[in-house]
Write a protein that holds these residues in place. Structure first.
Motif, PDB file in Angstrom:
ATOM      1  N   HIS A 210       0.823  -1.744   0.250  1.00 33.15           N
ATOM      2  CA  HIS A 210       0.150   0.181  -0.021  1.00 33.15           C
ATOM      3  C   HIS A 210       0.872   1.557  -0.202  1.00 33.15           C
ATOM      4  CE1 HIS A 210      -2.937  -2.106   0.255  1.00 33.15           C
ATOM      5  NE2 HIS A 210      -2.836  -3.196   1.979  1.00 33.15           N
ATOM      6  N   LEU A 211       1.879   1.325   0.770  1.00 31.14           N
ATOM      7  CA  LEU A 211       3.102   2.538   0.617  1.00 31.14           C
ATOM      8  C   LEU A 211       3.991   3.034  -0.234  1.00 31.14           C
ATOM      9  CD1 LEU A 211       4.423   2.195   4.311  1.00 31.14           C
ATOM     10  CD2 LEU A 211       2.585   3.471   3.390  1.00 31.14           C
ATOM     11  N   VAL A 212       4.170   1.291  -0.929  1.00 30.92           N
ATOM     12  CA  VAL A 212       4.719   1.502  -2.338  1.00 30.92           C
ATOM     13  C   VAL A 212       4.233   1.743  -3.272  1.00 30.92           C
ATOM     14  CG1 VAL A 212       5.797  -0.021  -4.437  1.00 30.92           C
ATOM     15  CG2 VAL A 212       5.955  -0.329  -1.986  1.00 30.92           C
ATOM     16  N   CYS A 213       2.511   1.696  -3.482  1.00 35.41           N
ATOM     17  CA  CYS A 213       1.493   2.143  -4.558  1.00 35.41           C
ATOM     18  C   CYS A 213       1.275   3.714  -3.944  1.00 35.41           C
ATOM     19  CB  CYS A 213       0.283   1.322  -4.218  1.00 35.41           C
ATOM     20  SG  CYS A 213       0.669  -0.152  -5.238  1.00 35.41           S
TER      21      CYS A 213
ATOM     22  N   ALA B  90      -6.482   1.107  -0.451  1.00 36.37           N
ATOM     23  CA  ALA B  90      -5.901   0.535  -0.054  1.00 36.37           C
ATOM     24  C   ALA B  90      -6.877   0.122   1.078  1.00 36.37           C
ATOM     25  CB  ALA B  90      -4.631   1.020   0.976  1.00 36.37           C
ATOM     26  N   GLU B  91      -6.917  -1.811   0.552  1.00 36.54           N
ATOM     27  CA  GLU B  91      -7.589  -2.552   1.581  1.00 36.54           C
ATOM     28  C   GLU B  91      -7.177  -3.997   2.240  1.00 36.54           C
ATOM     29  OE1 GLU B  91     -10.641  -3.421  -1.856  1.00 36.54           O
ATOM     30  OE2 GLU B  91     -10.726  -2.309  -2.442  1.00 36.54           O
ATOM     31  N   GLY B  92      -7.303  -4.243   3.184  1.00 38.26           N
ATOM     32  CA  GLY B  92      -5.981  -5.287   3.790  1.00 38.26           C
ATOM     33  C   GLY B  92      -4.891  -5.373   4.055  1.00 38.26           C
ATOM     34  N   GLU B  93      -4.485  -6.722   4.771  1.00 34.59           N
ATOM     35  CA  GLU B  93      -2.978  -6.073   4.790  1.00 34.59           C
ATOM     36  C   GLU B  93      -2.249  -6.501   3.750  1.00 34.59           C
ATOM     37  OE1 GLU B  93       0.519  -6.305   6.443  1.00 34.59           O
ATOM     38  OE2 GLU B  93      -1.252  -6.315   8.662  1.00 34.59           O
TER      39      GLU B  93
ATOM     40  N   ARG C  41      -5.769   0.616  -7.440  1.00 35.97           N
ATOM     41  CA  ARG C  41      -6.179   0.279  -6.073  1.00 35.97           C
ATOM     42  C   ARG C  41      -5.153  -1.631  -5.663  1.00 35.97           C
ATOM     43  NH1 ARG C  41     -11.389  -4.185  -7.070  1.00 35.97           N
ATOM     44  NH2 ARG C  41     -11.621  -4.260  -4.460  1.00 35.97           N
ATOM     45  N   SER C  42      -4.887  -1.139  -4.332  1.00 38.32           N
ATOM     46  CA  SER C  42      -3.914  -2.714  -3.986  1.00 38.32           C
ATOM     47  C   SER C  42      -4.538  -3.168  -2.806  1.00 38.32           C
ATOM     48  CB  SER C  42      -2.266  -1.764  -3.693  1.00 38.32           C
ATOM     49  OG  SER C  42      -3.252  -1.133  -2.437  1.00 38.32           O
TER      50      SER C  42
ATOM     51  N   ALA D  67      -2.448 -15.575  -0.072  1.00 40.91           N
ATOM     52  CA  ALA D  67      -1.034 -15.576   0.003  1.00 40.91           C
ATOM     53  C   ALA D  67      -0.312 -14.655  -1.028  1.00 40.91           C
ATOM     54  CB  ALA D  67      -0.646 -17.125  -0.170  1.00 40.91           C
ATOM     55  N   ARG D  68      -1.584 -13.591  -2.122  1.00 40.06           N
ATOM     56  CA  ARG D  68      -1.336 -13.026  -2.541  1.00 40.06           C
ATOM     57  C   ARG D  68      -1.498 -11.867  -2.629  1.00 40.06           C
ATOM     58  NH1 ARG D  68       1.288 -16.481  -6.221  1.00 40.06           N
ATOM     59  NH2 ARG D  68       1.181 -14.668  -8.406  1.00 40.06           N
ATOM     60  N   VAL D  69      -0.840 -10.250  -3.331  1.00 37.44           N
ATOM     61  CA  VAL D  69      -1.984  -8.469  -3.313  1.00 37.44           C
ATOM     62  C   VAL D  69      -2.155  -8.580  -4.766  1.00 37.44           C
ATOM     63  CG1 VAL D  69      -0.116  -8.193  -1.414  1.00 37.44           C
ATOM     64  CG2 VAL D  69       0.656  -7.951  -3.575  1.00 37.44           C
TER      65      VAL D  69
END
Length: 492
Positions: A351-354, A374-377, A411-412, A417-419
């Motif tokens: 999320h921070l990278v995006c 940003a959504e979730g972990e 949107r991230s 197990a994936r993003v």
């Protein structure tokens, strides 16, 4: 005459000057099978005219006839290339002459005094069956010859125990020899290029091992024995074993020199292009960095109302674009040389990278609305600089290819197990014929709103970076939904 291999409907040409003998044979054939069609003639000349006019399945001819006898008719049939089996009718004591005619091409013979429906049936069945088998074998051989000529394949046959090698003319030509020249196994082995000897030997040794299945495949160079020309060949073969030992190897030899030379030229061109791009982009990096730094210092030093301040800003912006171009060229060079784009994984928050990438693009495009959701972990192990490069590239593209005033959304979101990262923009969809090659190098959009043109490496580098992370990038583009680039990245 019910035989699974010989149809009952046969056309037989019966040649005999004796009417009584003809009637006896016709009667015997009729008892054998009423469906047999018998055409009767009394002379060799008449028989030859019948054969020229239409096909027959067999000729049954008397040996002794006035004028031109059965031997003359057999010779005339062979001379004119008429494809029909020939059965000789003889009298008692003429067996030796009949055997001589069989050596000259007759299929069989029958003694008139011993003719019976079963006997003449066996002779006719055997003559027709053998003739058809031989004809089919000739057709297969002709087709095989044509196929070999079309593929330029040479045939070789090697008997390891006797060290006996047999080659056809095309195979010998690949060794630089005329068709009638002998070629031993030792001579063929000695003609293999020394640099390719180990690979050739390893492939052959593996094939000669029964545990390996006996399949032989190898590509190597041959130095022509007589002409000393270098040729690349591909050898293929099958090993036959007896009691666990190789007794015979049958194979083909194909000239692949043209393909090898094309591959070599293509490889050299690619290497030259990569070296040239790498050298140019590396040598440009330092002077452009000095230009950007100088422009930044100049902007700070100039008074706020100075007209040169805008010029300095333009120089800095152009320098940043040139820096991105150089980075793309260097990444392209690394990707194409086989080493791949390097990544350095470490703990990061997607999320921070995006967000950082979006903020930077938004700062350089103050008139556009760029939204990040940003959504979730978002924690995982990636190269944050490289992922930021991907998001930056896709977001800049979204701004460039969408109408002014429209919203660009990044949107991230967490997907276990994936993003997933999605970059969406409205506007004219990507043409369907462009989609299959969209991620190939040096491909550029045709309706870009931004006047600054790229060289078409951005999406190629995006794909390479995502692939280096074990992920996948896809695109969906329709008039109703707009265009969405999607990144699927594993966390680890």
């Amino acid at each position: 005459m019910n035989d699974s291999e010989t149809p009952t409907r046969l056309r037989v040409l019966l040649v005999d000057d004796d009417t009584v003998d003809r009637m006896a044979i016709v009667r015997a054939l009729g008892k054998l099978d009423p469906g047999i069609e018998v055409r009767q003639v009394a002379s060799s000349d008449a028989a030859l005219e019948e054969l020229r006019g239409g096909p027959f399945d067999c000729v049954i001819s008397d040996l002794h006839m006035p004028g031109r006898d059965g031997a003359w008719l057999l010779a005339a049939i062979k001379r004119e290339g008429l494809d029909v089996p020939f059965v000789v009718l003889t009298g008692q004591g003429d067996e030796q002459t009949a055997v001589a005619l069989m050596k000259a091409g007759a299929a069989d013979y029958a003694v008139k005094a011993a003719i019976s429906p079963s006997g003449i049936g066996n002779i006719l069945r055997h003559a027709v069956r053998v003739h058809r088998a031989e004809r089919e074998a000739r057709i297969v051989q002709e087709r095989l010859t044509l196929a070999l000529e079309a593929t330029a394949l040479g045939i070789w046959d090697w008997y390891p125990r006797a060290d006996d090698l047999r080659c056809d003319a095309r195979c010998k030509a690949l060794f630089g020899l005329p068709p009638d020249a002998p070629l031993s196994y030792a001579e063929g082995r000695a003609a293999i290029h020394p640099e390719d000897m180990l690979g050739w030997q390893a492939a052959l040794t593996a094939a000669l091992d029964p545990a390996g299945g006996g399949r032989y495949e190898s590509e190597f160079r041959i130095i022509g024995i007589a002409d000393r020309q270098e040729r690349w060949v591909r050898a293929s073969g099958q090993v036959f074993f007896k009691d666990g030992a190789p007794v015979r190897v049958v194979g083909t030899l194909l000239d692949v020199t043209a393909r090898r030379r094309e591959e070599m030229l293509a490889r050299r061109r690619l290497e030259f292009e990569q070296q040239l791009i790498g050298i140019v982009s590396h040598d440009l990096r330092n002077p452009i960095a000095a230009m950007v730094t100088g422009a930044a210092i100049l902007r700070q030093a100039l008074p706020a109302d100075s007209p040169l301040k805008r010029t300095a800003a333009r120089v800095a912006s152009s320098g940043e674009r040139a820096t991105r171009l150089i980075r793309d060229l260097l990444d392209f060079t690394q990707a194409r040389t086989g080493s791949g784009i390097p990544i350095a994984r470490r703990e990061a928050d997607i999320h921070l990278v995006c967000k950082h990438a979006v903020d930077e693009v938004a700062f350089n495009n103050p008139g556009r609305e760029i939204v990040h959701r940003a959504e979730g972990e978002g924690r995982g192990a990636w190269d944050p600089d490289r992922i930021s490069q991907v998001v930056d590239n896709l977001t800049r593209n979204a701004v460039s290819y969408s109408p002014p005033g429209s919203v660009v959304t990044v949107r991230s979101r967490d997907d276990g197990a994936r993003v997933l990262v999605e970059v969406h923009n409205q506007g004219t969809p990507i043409p369907e014929d462009v989609l299959p090659t969209l991620f190939e190098p040096f491909k550029r959009g045709e309706r870009k709103q931004d006047p600054d043109r790229s060289i078409g490496l951005g999406l190629f580098i995006v794909r390479e970076i995502v692939s280096a992370h074990g992920g996948e990038v896809t695109v969906r583009s329709t008039a109703a939904e707009g265009t969405t680039f999607s990144l699927d990245l594993p966390r680890d």
